[in-house]
Motif scaffolding. Structure first.
Motif, short mmCIF file in Angstrom:
data_model
loop_
_atom_site.label_atom_id
_atom_site.label_comp_id
_atom_site.label_asym_id
_atom_site.label_seq_id
_atom_site.Cartn_x
_atom_site.Cartn_y
_atom_site.Cartn_z
N VAL A 20 0.86 -1.18 0.00
CA VAL A 20 0.00 0.00 0.00
C VAL A 20 0.89 1.22 0.00
O VAL A 20 1.67 1.45 0.94
CB VAL A 20 -0.94 0.02 1.22
N LEU A 23 -0.04 6.46 2.98
CA LEU A 23 -0.66 6.07 4.25
C LEU A 23 -1.43 7.24 4.87
O LEU A 23 -1.38 7.46 6.07
CB LEU A 23 0.41 5.55 5.22
N SER A 31 -4.94 -0.34 4.58
CA SER A 31 -3.88 -1.22 5.04
C SER A 31 -4.20 -1.88 6.38
O SER A 31 -3.94 -3.07 6.58
CB SER A 31 -2.56 -0.45 5.13
N VAL A 41 1.13 -6.82 4.95
CA VAL A 41 1.06 -5.54 4.25
C VAL A 41 2.35 -4.76 4.45
O VAL A 41 2.81 -4.58 5.58
CB VAL A 41 -0.13 -4.69 4.76
N GLY A 43 3.49 -1.04 4.03
CA GLY A 43 3.00 0.32 3.85
C GLY A 43 4.16 1.25 3.54
O GLY A 43 5.19 1.22 4.21
N LEU A 58 1.40 -2.35 10.81
CA LEU A 58 1.48 -3.10 9.55
C LEU A 58 2.65 -4.08 9.63
O LEU A 58 3.53 -3.96 10.47
CB LEU A 58 1.67 -2.14 8.38
#
Length: 234
Positions: A20, A23, A31, A41, A43, A58
């Protein structure tokens, strides 16, 4: 009204870590939800404060300029199957990042668009799916703010699902005898009895005044049905 969600390619089953990029509010929510669903994930954000806020939340986080394809390679983006580009107000960074991710051959690219022209550009430079979260939220709130609907989901430009209190005109009547589809061109797909759980409906379902229902149909038909039943009309 433009499509608030566009799918341009056939659906790709995801495997492995999801990346992802961006943010902010949308990327953070996406996320975190993916992690809650059990996915790994990574990020990525250029703002160190955003990166710090997601450390330990994350699976992995990184501070990086994602418009640089070499940086993306170092992050392992070239090996990823799914990447979501969630960069917000910086349209140039959003487009350049999407181009870079596409050039790396990622097969499942999702991108957040701020406007319809932004979305068209993202699709042309390699995004397989484009979402318009601000437009979607505005439409949803517009329907909820009147108080008639408890939840509103647009499946496309002209087909919606809405959650309502059971219309008085349907209480105590088996749905099969209500002529709902003939008279209103909508369908009640499920209902939630008072202090119960949502369950599917059929012709024999009888609603009570305390029930919640989920109604499906074309946008105009559902809106008209909601308006007529908010005043107790039959």
């Amino acid at each position: 009204m433009h499509n608030m969600f566009r799918r341009f390619e056939s659906e790709i089953e995801h495997r492995g870590e999801i990346i992802v990029i961006g943010l902010g509010r949308f990327g953070s929510s996406l996320s975190r939800s993916l992690v809650d669903m059990g996915h790994e994930v990574l990020g990525v954000d250029l703002d160190p404060a955003n990166v710090q806020a997601h450390t330990g939340v994350l699976t992995h986080v990184a501070e990086a300029d994602t418009t640089n394809d070499q940086t993306l390679r170092q992050l392992g983006v070239a090996d990823a199957r799914t990447v979501a580009v969630c960069i917000g107000a910086d349209v140039e960074a959003s487009v350049l990042t999407t181009v870079a991710v596409s050039d790396l051959g990622v097969p499942n690219i999702w991108a957040k668009a701020m406007t319809e022209p932004h979305g068209r550009i993202l699709s042309r430079v390699g995004a397989h799916n484009v979402v318009f979260p601000e437009a979607e939220m505005g439409t949803r709130v517009a329907h909820l703010i009147t108080g008639r609907m408890l939840e509103y989901i647009a499946l496309d430009d002209d087909f919606v699902l809405v959650e309502l209190a059971a219309p008085r005109s349907l209480v105590g009547v088996p749905l099969g005898e209500s002529n709902l589809r003939r008279d209103h061109q909508v369908t009640i797909v499920c209902h939630k009895p008072d202090s119960g759980l949502f369950t599917h409906t059929d012709r024999d379902t009888v609603l009570s005044a305390a029930d919640l229902v989920v109604v499906a149909g074309r946008r105009e038909a559902v809106d008209a049905f909601s308006r007529s039943n908010s005043t107790g009309a039959d």
